[in-house]
Design a protein around this motif. Structure first.
Motif, PDB file in Angstrom:
ATOM      1  N   GLY A 139       0.991  -1.124  -0.038  1.00  0.00           N
ATOM      2  CA  GLY A 139       0.029  -0.100  -0.119  1.00  0.00           C
ATOM      3  C   GLY A 139       0.882   1.244   0.012  1.00  0.00           C
ATOM      4  O   GLY A 139       0.513   2.415  -0.529  1.00  0.00           O
ATOM      5  N   TYR A 171      -0.324   0.544  -6.592  1.00  0.00           N
ATOM      6  CA  TYR A 171       0.292   1.354  -5.663  1.00  0.00           C
ATOM      7  C   TYR A 171       1.890   1.220  -5.419  1.00  0.00           C
ATOM      8  O   TYR A 171       2.599   2.221  -5.306  1.00  0.00           O
ATOM      9  CB  TYR A 171      -0.236   1.069  -4.193  1.00  0.00           C
ATOM     10  CG  TYR A 171      -0.652  -0.003  -3.669  1.00  0.00           C
ATOM     11  CD1 TYR A 171       0.382  -1.211  -3.365  1.00  0.00           C
ATOM     12  CD2 TYR A 171      -2.078  -0.305  -3.640  1.00  0.00           C
ATOM     13  CE1 TYR A 171      -0.342  -2.460  -2.936  1.00  0.00           C
ATOM     14  CE2 TYR A 171      -2.517  -1.576  -3.026  1.00  0.00           C
ATOM     15  CZ  TYR A 171      -1.581  -2.560  -2.995  1.00  0.00           C
ATOM     16  OH  TYR A 171      -2.005  -3.814  -2.333  1.00  0.00           O
TER      17      TYR A 171
ATOM     18  N   VAL B  31      -1.775  -6.697   5.536  1.00  0.00           N
ATOM     19  CA  VAL B  31      -0.368  -5.714   5.876  1.00  0.00           C
ATOM     20  C   VAL B  31       0.585  -6.856   6.539  1.00  0.00           C
ATOM     21  O   VAL B  31       1.730  -6.551   6.485  1.00  0.00           O
ATOM     22  CB  VAL B  31      -0.539  -4.809   6.623  1.00  0.00           C
ATOM     23  CG1 VAL B  31      -1.199  -3.483   5.570  1.00  0.00           C
ATOM     24  CG2 VAL B  31      -1.300  -4.891   7.974  1.00  0.00           C
ATOM     25  N   ASP B  40       1.229   5.470   7.696  1.00  0.00           N
ATOM     26  CA  ASP B  40       0.318   5.827   6.536  1.00  0.00           C
ATOM     27  C   ASP B  40      -1.181   5.501   6.680  1.00  0.00           C
ATOM     28  O   ASP B  40      -1.636   4.493   6.873  1.00  0.00           O
ATOM     29  CB  ASP B  40       0.866   5.030   5.392  1.00  0.00           C
ATOM     30  CG  ASP B  40       0.313   5.449   3.930  1.00  0.00           C
ATOM     31  OD1 ASP B  40      -1.023   5.482   3.898  1.00  0.00           O
ATOM     32  OD2 ASP B  40       1.059   5.948   3.221  1.00  0.00           O
ATOM     33  N   VAL B  43      -3.062   3.442   4.162  1.00  0.00           N
ATOM     34  CA  VAL B  43      -2.752   1.966   4.262  1.00  0.00           C
ATOM     35  C   VAL B  43      -3.711   1.410   5.479  1.00  0.00           C
ATOM     36  O   VAL B  43      -4.436   0.466   5.240  1.00  0.00           O
ATOM     37  CB  VAL B  43      -1.250   1.641   4.639  1.00  0.00           C
ATOM     38  CG1 VAL B  43      -1.512   0.224   4.960  1.00  0.00           C
ATOM     39  CG2 VAL B  43      -0.400   1.904   3.354  1.00  0.00           C
ATOM     40  N   ILE B  47      -6.042  -0.558   3.362  1.00  0.00           N
ATOM     41  CA  ILE B  47      -5.498  -1.794   2.970  1.00  0.00           C
ATOM     42  C   ILE B  47      -5.807  -2.916   4.005  1.00  0.00           C
ATOM     43  O   ILE B  47      -5.870  -3.943   3.784  1.00  0.00           O
ATOM     44  CB  ILE B  47      -4.106  -1.446   2.609  1.00  0.00           C
ATOM     45  CG1 ILE B  47      -3.973  -0.346   1.626  1.00  0.00           C
ATOM     46  CG2 ILE B  47      -3.252  -2.707   2.580  1.00  0.00           C
ATOM     47  CD1 ILE B  47      -4.327  -0.970   0.281  1.00  0.00           C
ATOM     48  N   THR B  72      -5.314  -4.814  -3.266  1.00  0.00           N
ATOM     49  CA  THR B  72      -4.165  -5.814  -2.970  1.00  0.00           C
ATOM     50  C   THR B  72      -4.222  -7.150  -3.945  1.00  0.00           C
ATOM     51  O   THR B  72      -2.856  -7.517  -3.957  1.00  0.00           O
ATOM     52  CB  THR B  72      -4.467  -6.346  -1.488  1.00  0.00           C
ATOM     53  OG1 THR B  72      -5.511  -7.166  -1.426  1.00  0.00           O
ATOM     54  CG2 THR B  72      -4.583  -5.242  -0.174  1.00  0.00           C
TER      55      THR B  72
END
Lengths: 367, 367
Positions: A139, A171, B31, B40, B43, B47, B72
């Motif tokens: 990300g 990204y 993640v 971030d 994110v 994400i 993703t």
């Protein structure tokens, strides 16, 4: 091509049923039809699987040893998987436990092209374990990943890999990411003088992975990572052959799903397919492999007594700096300790924390 | 690319632990690092996986629904598998149960290019179920397989496939086998006037499978078979795209091993990847899928309400002529009944037995 090789399955069954189950597996993993319908004598003697032995392991589990004809594998890594476990995988009470890989298949598949010894030679790394971390989270844009790569490299790590979730998403497209991270690591290397390696993750189909590997090579990289259970064993074999200078890291993604014993799948088969390093979830982290499984897996990876090079075990999956001594005491020196998320907890102090990590590993063998 | 899609996992856990387990999966499948180490904001919001719900199914099993970010997945079928189950597959107490595939991924992956409707149109087959058998055993030379193909075709079958163990072994190399079997089936077709199809099995890496598919096409064939879990989803997707005229049969080899619910894997994901027909082990044969699983699998395969064509379910794995009525009563007409080994039990009377089979299926809908 004559000859058989022995495959071991662990079958959960009643004692009264196990002989029939064993014979069933022998047939399923060869001709897959009633033997009474086969006329051809050569097929019956040379192709049909044979039950070599059944051992009662207790608790309703039996070790069943089947002799499969090497000829049924042909010349293909995928067909190898198909013949050892294809249909039998459809039974939820059978685990593929071990395979005595015959010489002919060692020659065909080849094992690691580089192995632990060459990885050490490349980094001039002797007398201590190896260190690694991962670029996360996905990300982040490519330039942020490149900066993170630099911060980690300045801490003196041996290997910095892509998070396995990094593919070719919008990204952080592969080309831009590899360029930024290779450059980031290079800046770190110039600062430390230590030859840190960046390991990008290859994804997609064979053509796409080929193009990515070539791009990595053009960026001066000599390591890549892939997930054999996602890309398929034939794909991995093709890439290992086409990029003989590359060292291949195998990631276990989707591998746990396969009812194949981890010590065989990750320690045995990934190495057979050409992995120079095998990443796996170590005990004590986020996953549930036992110490025994981990010990066995690492031992299988490092074998050098079967005509193939030894591969580097890479315990991962929730490892922490604080456990460095415990982990290295357990696994020994021919190991790469991979700490990803837990290192990133240091945030702004990432380089200092990485230096603590590399120092702890360097000092471990002196303890 | 914004948006999330929901993935359902069945997790065996204590009630006190399930919320933490669910959150663990949400993080692992996105993640894969401690959230506290992520700065971030995008994110964190776009994400990181989200826990959408947890349902207690009883018996210590919970249905956990996770929202994963579509971004993703990028543009890759392998990455899709990696993100829905890659690391979580390493837990032996989690099953991947269902995926609500978002439109963006339906567009990307495409589903069956032909489906049931086109298979029927090609064979001018309406108002009854379809019939299939398999060329066995491996080990027979190509010309023997060709003769067997002819005998089966003279019995009026709709589809004759390679045994999935037939690859490119020395005893029946792909090129010779396909040539012999295509010719054998053609002789049968000229005799019966029924447009029987031969379905060869593709194996190896993408380049090899491509060459085999081209060879099959040059022999005038319009169907091929492959095993998605062996060749890898990205490989299958590439072939489906490159051979738009081919109908693809998916074989479940190695698929049972994946702790992915069969109704999702075979009925859902193989179809999503482009399978026009999905072979699976039906209840009552050599394997242990329940009636419910089979019903659900077949239903998923045939869906047409999600922007993709319906695929043909192919119950197999120890089916017998005697059970034709029972099987077709259960599955209905949009089904191909595949009888392999049991048909071959007829030996010299193979053609007559095959005629009995095709008659039984033709007459089923009149009953």
């Amino acid at each position: 091509m004559s000859g058989r090789f022995t495959v071991t399955y662990h079958v959960r069954a009643a004692a009264a049923d196990i002989e029939a189950r064993a014979q069933g597996i022998a047939v399923e993993q060869s001709v897959e039809m009633p033997l009474a319908a086969i006329d051809d004598e050569t097929v019956l003697s040379d192709i049909v699987g044979s039950v070599e032995g059944i051992d009662d392991l207790g608790d309703g589990v039996f070790a069943v040893r089947i002799g499969l004809a090497t000829a049924t594998v042909g010349q293909d890594a995928g067909q190898f998987l198909n013949m050892v476990f294809g249909n039998t995988s459809l039974h939820d009470d059978v685990v593929l436990k071990d395979i005595a890989v015959p010489e002919a298949l060692v020659e065909l598949l080849g094992g690691p092209r580089h192995g632990i010894a060459e990885l050490r030679r490349r980094l001039k790394l002797h007398g201590r374990a190896l260190t690694g971390s991962a670029l996360k989270p996905q990300g982040l844009p490519a330039d942020s990943l490149g900066l993170l790569a630099e911060h980690l490299a300045r801490g003196g790590l041996d290997f910095i890999k892509d998070d396995h979730g990094l593919a070719d998403q919008h990204y952080s497209r592969f080309a831009e990411r590899v360029s930024a991270c290779a450059a980031g690591v290079a800046r770190g290397v110039r600062s430390t003088g230590h030859p840190t390696r960046y390991v990008p993750s290859l994804t997609g189909n064979l053509d796409q992975m080929r193009a990515q590997a070539a791009l990595a090579r053009d960026e001066g990289l000599d390591c890549v990572m892939l997930a054999p259970m996602v890309c398929g064993f034939p794909t991995m074999q093709a890439l290992v052959r086409e990029f003989p200078g590359m060292a291949f890291f195998a990631h276990p993604s989707l591998g746990g799903a396969a009812r194949i014993a981890p010590e065989l799948l990750i320690g045995g088969l990934f190495r057979l397919m050409g992995a120079d390093a095998v990443i796996f979830p170590s005990f004590g982290g986020r996953f549930g492999y036992s110490r025994d499984t981990c010990r066995h897996l690492a031992g299988n990876a490092r074998r050098t007594d079967d005509g193939m090079k030894g591969a580097l075990p890479v315990p991962a999956g929730g490892m922490t700096l604080e456990r460095t001594k415990e982990i290295l005491d357990f696994y020994g020196e021919d190991t790469m300790l991979l700490i990803g998320g837990n290192l990133l907890m240091a945030r702004d102090r990432i380089t200092e924390e990485t230096e603590r990590f590399t120092r702890a590993v360097a000092e471990h063998n002196l303890a």
